[in-house]
Design a protein around this motif. Sequence first.
Motif, short mmCIF file in Angstrom:
data_model
loop_
_atom_site.label_atom_id
_atom_site.label_comp_id
_atom_site.label_asym_id
_atom_site.label_seq_id
_atom_site.Cartn_x
_atom_site.Cartn_y
_atom_site.Cartn_z
N HIS A 159 0.84 -1.20 0.00
CA HIS A 159 0.00 0.00 0.00
C HIS A 159 0.87 1.25 0.00
O HIS A 159 0.51 2.26 -0.59
CB HIS A 159 -0.93 -0.01 1.23
N ASN A 160 2.02 1.15 0.64
CA ASN A 160 2.82 2.36 0.86
C ASN A 160 3.97 2.57 -0.10
O ASN A 160 4.80 3.44 0.10
CB ASN A 160 3.40 2.34 2.29
N ALA A 161 4.03 1.71 -1.13
CA ALA A 161 5.13 1.88 -2.09
C ALA A 161 4.73 1.32 -3.45
O ALA A 161 3.88 0.44 -3.52
CB ALA A 161 6.38 1.16 -1.59
N VAL A 162 5.34 1.87 -4.49
CA VAL A 162 5.16 1.29 -5.83
C VAL A 162 6.29 0.28 -6.00
O VAL A 162 7.45 0.66 -6.17
CB VAL A 162 5.21 2.37 -6.92
N ASN A 163 5.96 -0.99 -5.92
CA ASN A 163 6.99 -2.03 -5.98
C ASN A 163 7.12 -2.58 -7.39
O ASN A 163 6.20 -2.45 -8.20
CB ASN A 163 6.63 -3.14 -4.98
N PRO A 164 8.25 -3.19 -7.70
CA PRO A 164 8.49 -3.65 -9.07
C PRO A 164 7.44 -4.67 -9.54
O PRO A 164 7.05 -5.56 -8.78
CB PRO A 164 9.87 -4.32 -9.00
N TYR B 213 -10.70 3.81 -1.93
CA TYR B 213 -10.52 5.16 -1.38
C TYR B 213 -9.13 5.27 -0.76
O TYR B 213 -8.62 6.35 -0.55
CB TYR B 213 -11.57 5.45 -0.32
N ASN B 214 -8.54 4.13 -0.45
CA ASN B 214 -7.18 4.18 0.09
C ASN B 214 -6.14 4.53 -0.96
O ASN B 214 -4.98 4.79 -0.64
CB ASN B 214 -6.83 2.86 0.77
N CYS B 215 -6.53 4.51 -2.21
CA CYS B 215 -5.64 4.99 -3.30
C CYS B 215 -6.13 6.35 -3.77
O CYS B 215 -5.82 6.77 -4.88
CB CYS B 215 -5.64 4.02 -4.47
N PHE C 119 1.55 11.90 -8.21
CA PHE C 119 0.99 12.68 -7.10
C PHE C 119 2.05 13.60 -6.48
O PHE C 119 3.15 13.15 -6.12
CB PHE C 119 0.45 11.71 -6.04
N ASP C 120 1.72 14.89 -6.38
CA ASP C 120 2.66 15.88 -5.86
C ASP C 120 2.50 15.97 -4.34
O ASP C 120 1.69 16.72 -3.81
CB ASP C 120 2.36 17.24 -6.52
N THR D 151 -0.31 8.10 -2.17
CA THR D 151 -1.43 8.48 -3.03
C THR D 151 -2.27 9.52 -2.30
O THR D 151 -2.12 9.69 -1.09
CB THR D 151 -2.32 7.25 -3.33
N PRO D 152 -3.17 10.21 -3.01
CA PRO D 152 -4.01 11.21 -2.32
C PRO D 152 -4.81 10.57 -1.19
O PRO D 152 -5.29 9.43 -1.34
CB PRO D 152 -4.95 11.70 -3.43
#
Length: 439
Positions: A152-157, A213-215, A382-383, A409-410
């Motif tokens: 959830h907390n990272a974009v993994n490969p 909604y978590n993303c 996402f900024d 993510t937002p």
Amino acid sequence: MSHQQQLYTEAAHWLVGGASAGQRYNGQLGRPLYLDRAEGARLYDIDGNAYIDYHGGSGAALFGHKHPRIERALAGAIERGFFMNYDTYDTLQLAKLTRQIFPSCEKIRLANTGSEATQAAIRLARAFTCRDKVLRFDGHFHGMHENIWFNHNAVNPADEFGQVRTVPDSAGFPADASASVINVVFNDVAALEHAVQKYSGQLAAVILEPISYNCGCLEAREKFLANVREICTRERIVLIFDEVITGLRMSPGSAQRRFGVLPDLTTAAKAIGGGLPIALVGGKAEIMDRLNPLGNVVMSGTYTGSLLAVVAAVECLTMSLEPDFYEHFDQLGTRLFTGVNDLFATHNLPGHVRGVGARWAIYFGVEDPEDDFDFRRIATEFDREMDKRFVRAAIDAGLWFHDTSTAITPAHRALMTAHTLADIDETLTKMDTIFAGLS
Ligand SMILES: Cc1ncc(COP(=O)(O)O)c(C=O)c1O
């Protein structure tokens, strides 16, 4: 020094991070928010500042704070003996109401938190199928436990087939916890099919948030859920809809009714208790009857089904079924989402807002509102710096947006029954000034 700063200085010696929950530390304030009270759509801190609340108790306070009907229900329970540790007529009433909102819930079992509910649903699926592995979708969140708290907390490969490396979101997991969790890119039927074939006969469950909604506010694409349903039925995999946030959040009450796709098991929490700790697992009787005392899957707990939580839930579910309940959110949402999108255009800021029902998100830096189906793209674009600046300025302006500066993510933001159109107008006026400062 403010009262909050003084309290923090002392609390930091006694409470880890000065707070009772890790996520309550506010990175933009450099301390937690310390409240005196809350009423309707307003939070009041111990320094006397008022905020319009867009956190909404992390989604639990769908009805705002101190709702008179929930208060009356609680007062009645206190009168009767608020912790009897046995069921009452109210528990049965709750089960019947649940079926109206979550039609797949032929039978339910209660829990206290969403995390407990997802944990039990996974255990049940494993016992029912005699298989171990669970397939989840990249970016989705299902609670903080070793069965499912990954990716959830990272974009993994990801590999060429859309399978994403399984990475825990906390330290302290046993090394083999990841082995039974398969992560797949969301909204990608081919990736799901590939994983299902690769792990054929090993998958106990597929678990997902029908709208994540978590993303931010990431909806399942048209037909995706129906495809997942078909695949799970064909492969005898238990399909779990995690409706911990989607439950009651939108017309007509649940994502399974909105999309017309029924899971085998459902988990729900947050809004169903209107702020009281209650959660549930529900589903097909054939699966649910594997729970004790009928079956050998144990799910129980001291506080499960406590009268206070049950009467609150009965009142919340009843209110959500009353005519025009969702019209209020539609009116608020239309005014708010259009207004914020106009502010993005007026101030020439990149980004947009997206919401479904009573939960919404501000996508700073993410363009193209028509194509919001990809967690990996949203997380990359996402900024986060602009989001942090926004949260800080909003707090100073009397708008409470929870700080989720560790999220990639937002964050999901609240609409509550207690919000009024006047609150939305006040918010838009303040956001106009804030956006001017951001651009
Ligand atoms: C979709 C979803 N599932 C499960 C959970 C866990 O719920 P709880 O915090 O009540 O344990 C959450 C919490 O945010 C959630 O958003």
